[in-house]
Design a protein around this motif. Structure first.
Motif, PDB file in Angstrom:
ATOM      1  N   ILE A  62       0.938  -1.238   0.019  1.00 23.50           N
ATOM      2  CA  ILE A  62      -0.040  -0.137   0.008  1.00 23.50           C
ATOM      3  C   ILE A  62       0.992   1.219   0.077  1.00 23.50           C
ATOM      4  N   GLY A  63       0.745   2.220  -0.939  1.00 26.46           N
ATOM      5  CA  GLY A  63       1.173   3.633  -0.883  1.00 26.46           C
ATOM      6  C   GLY A  63       0.091   4.426  -0.628  1.00 26.46           C
ATOM      7  N   ILE A  64       0.239   5.447   0.208  1.00 25.54           N
ATOM      8  CA  ILE A  64      -0.891   6.284   0.767  1.00 25.54           C
ATOM      9  C   ILE A  64      -0.500   7.384   1.890  1.00 25.54           C
ATOM     10  N   GLU A  65      -1.170   8.682   2.008  1.00 23.17           N
ATOM     11  CA  GLU A  65      -0.752   9.379   2.742  1.00 23.17           C
ATOM     12  C   GLU A  65      -0.901   9.385   4.302  1.00 23.17           C
ATOM     13  N   ASN A  66      -0.401  10.168   5.057  1.00 16.50           N
ATOM     14  CA  ASN A  66      -0.518  10.126   6.552  1.00 16.50           C
ATOM     15  C   ASN A  66      -1.512  11.158   6.842  1.00 16.50           C
ATOM     16  N   ARG A  67      -2.260  10.711   7.543  1.00 13.33           N
ATOM     17  CA  ARG A  67      -3.470  11.666   8.014  1.00 13.33           C
ATOM     18  C   ARG A  67      -2.758  12.881   9.114  1.00 13.33           C
ATOM     19  N   LEU A  68      -1.696  12.573   9.673  1.00 12.30           N
ATOM     20  CA  LEU A  68      -1.054  13.521  10.723  1.00 12.30           C
ATOM     21  C   LEU A  68       0.138  14.096   9.974  1.00 12.30           C
ATOM     22  N   SER A  69       0.251  14.057   8.786  1.00 10.42           N
ATOM     23  CA  SER A  69       1.646  14.783   8.191  1.00 10.42           C
ATOM     24  C   SER A  69       1.647  16.193   8.976  1.00 10.42           C
ATOM     25  N   TYR A  70       2.941  16.519   8.992  1.00 16.44           N
ATOM     26  CA  TYR A  70       3.206  17.933   9.511  1.00 16.44           C
ATOM     27  C   TYR A  70       2.768  18.870   8.341  1.00 16.44           C
ATOM     28  N   ARG A  71       2.575  18.449   7.176  1.00 18.99           N
ATOM     29  CA  ARG A  71       2.116  19.348   6.337  1.00 18.99           C
ATOM     30  C   ARG A  71       0.605  19.826   6.432  1.00 18.99           C
ATOM     31  N   HIS A  72      -0.043  19.061   6.906  1.00 17.04           N
ATOM     32  CA  HIS A  72      -1.612  19.129   7.278  1.00 17.04           C
ATOM     33  C   HIS A  72      -1.679  20.407   8.262  1.00 17.04           C
ATOM     34  N   PHE A  73      -0.835  20.307   9.222  1.00 19.12           N
ATOM     35  CA  PHE A  73      -0.795  21.114  10.561  1.00 19.12           C
ATOM     36  C   PHE A  73      -0.453  22.513  10.058  1.00 19.12           C
ATOM     37  N   LEU A  74       0.279  22.597   8.996  1.00 14.52           N
ATOM     38  CA  LEU A  74       0.819  23.795   8.394  1.00 14.52           C
ATOM     39  C   LEU A  74      -0.312  24.548   7.213  1.00 14.52           C
ATOM     40  N   GLY A  75      -1.359  23.609   7.207  1.00 18.94           N
ATOM     41  CA  GLY A  75      -2.377  24.409   6.164  1.00 18.94           C
ATOM     42  C   GLY A  75      -2.462  23.699   4.787  1.00 18.94           C
ATOM     43  N   HIS A  76      -1.597  22.792   4.518  1.00 21.29           N
ATOM     44  CA  HIS A  76      -1.550  22.123   3.182  1.00 21.29           C
ATOM     45  C   HIS A  76      -3.030  21.490   2.829  1.00 21.29           C
ATOM     46  N   TYR A  77      -3.337  21.647   1.452  1.00 20.62           N
ATOM     47  CA  TYR A  77      -4.823  21.048   1.057  1.00 20.62           C
ATOM     48  C   TYR A  77      -4.408  19.488   1.376  1.00 20.62           C
ATOM     49  N   ASP A  78      -5.659  18.672   1.837  1.00 26.54           N
ATOM     50  CA  ASP A  78      -5.923  17.399   1.704  1.00 26.54           C
ATOM     51  C   ASP A  78      -5.919  17.222   0.284  1.00 26.54           C
ATOM     52  N   PRO A  79      -5.038  16.203  -0.469  1.00 27.57           N
ATOM     53  CA  PRO A  79      -5.169  16.071  -1.950  1.00 27.57           C
ATOM     54  C   PRO A  79      -6.330  15.454  -2.630  1.00 27.57           C
ATOM     55  N   HIS A  80      -7.172  14.910  -1.635  1.00 28.76           N
ATOM     56  CA  HIS A  80      -8.326  14.226  -2.009  1.00 28.76           C
ATOM     57  C   HIS A  80      -9.611  15.140  -2.145  1.00 28.76           C
ATOM     58  N   VAL A  81      -9.618  15.999  -1.157  1.00 32.49           N
ATOM     59  CA  VAL A  81     -10.771  16.982  -1.329  1.00 32.49           C
ATOM     60  C   VAL A  81     -10.576  18.581  -1.319  1.00 32.49           C
TER      61      VAL A  81
END
Length: 197
Positions: A62-81
Motif C-alpha cells: 500500500i502507498g498512501i498519505e499520512n493523516r497526521l502529516s506535519y504539512r496538514h498542520f501547516l495548512g496544506h490541502y488534503d489532496p483528495h478533497v
C-alpha cells in the motif's frame, strides 16, 4: 502478456489464493467514494477481499498519505478533497466541513501510523511493516524503516532542509523538533506499507 480487468474491489472476480502480491498505490483512500456505507467499513471490506485473493504468505503493498502529516498542520490541502485541516478533524466534523464546502460527504479516509497498523491487523494480516516515504509514495526518493533514527536525521537534513519558502522553513523547524523528540515517524507525509497474509 498483460490483461486489464475492470472490476469492483468489493466484488473481486478472482478465486481465493490467486496472487503472490497485490499493489494498492493510492487506491485504499478512494474505496468508499461511491458507496453509501461508512468509509472505514468499506476499506475494511476491500482489505478483507484482497486478503482472500492473496496466496498463503502473499503480500499486500500500500502507498498512501499520512493523516497526521506535519504539512496538514501547516495548512496544506488534503489532496483528495482540497480542503485544509480536514484530515486532522474527527470524522464527523470532517464530514460536516466537507458537506459545507464541497457539497459532498467526506469519504476519502486516510489514517495515522497507528491507524494503518490497526486497520490491517483487524482485517486479518499477520505481519505489517510501515515505512515513511519522502517526498511521497508516488515518487519515493527516500524509504525509511521506522526504527532507523540515523536515517531520519539524514533525510531531514537532505530533503526537508533543502525546501524553500516560508511554510517549508516552518516545516523544517517542526521536523527537526520531532526528530529530537523521537516521534518524527508519526508526522511525515506518506507511508509505504507491506502486509503479509
Amino acid at each position: 502478456n498483460v490483461k486489464v480487468i475492470n472490476a469492483n474491489a468489493l466484488q473481486l472476480p478472482f478465486p481465493e489464493n490467486s496472487f503472490d502480491l497485490v499493489i494498492m498505490n493510492g487506491v485504499l483512500e478512494w474505496a468508499a467514494l461511491y458507496s453509501k456505507q461508512n468509509p472505514k467499513k468499506v476499506q475494511e471490506q476491500v482489505l478483507s477481499n484482497v486478503l482472500k485473493v492473496l496466496k498463503p504468505n502473499g503480500y499486500l503493498y500500500i502507498g498512501i498519505e499520512n493523516r497526521l502529516s506535519y504539512r496538514h498542520f501547516l495548512g496544506h490541502y488534503d489532496p483528495h478533497v482540497e480542503l485544509v485541516f480536514i484530515t486532522l478533524m474527527p470524522r464527523f466534523l470532517a464530514n460536516a466541513y466537507s458537506r459545507v464546502f464541497t457539497g459532498t460527504p467526506y469519504k476519502t479516509y486516510i489514517y495515522s501510523y497507528k491507524g494503518y497498523a490497526k486497520l490491517l491487523k483487524r482485517t486479518g494480516y499477520k505481519e505489517v511493516e510501515i515505512y515513511n516515504v519522502l517526498p511521497d509514495y508516488n515518487m519515493p526518493m527516500y524509504i525509511i524503516p521506522v526504527q532507523s533514527n540515523g536515517l531520519y536525521d539524514y533525510v531531514v537534513n537532505q530533503f526537508v532542509g533543502t525546501q524553500t519558502g516560508f511554510l517549508n522553513s516552518i516545516g523544517r523547524v517542526i521536523c527537526r523538533a520531532l526528530l529530537k523528540l523521537g516521534i518524527i515517524k508519526y508526522f511525515l507525509p506518506a507511508y509505504i506499507i507491506i502486509a503479509r497474509k
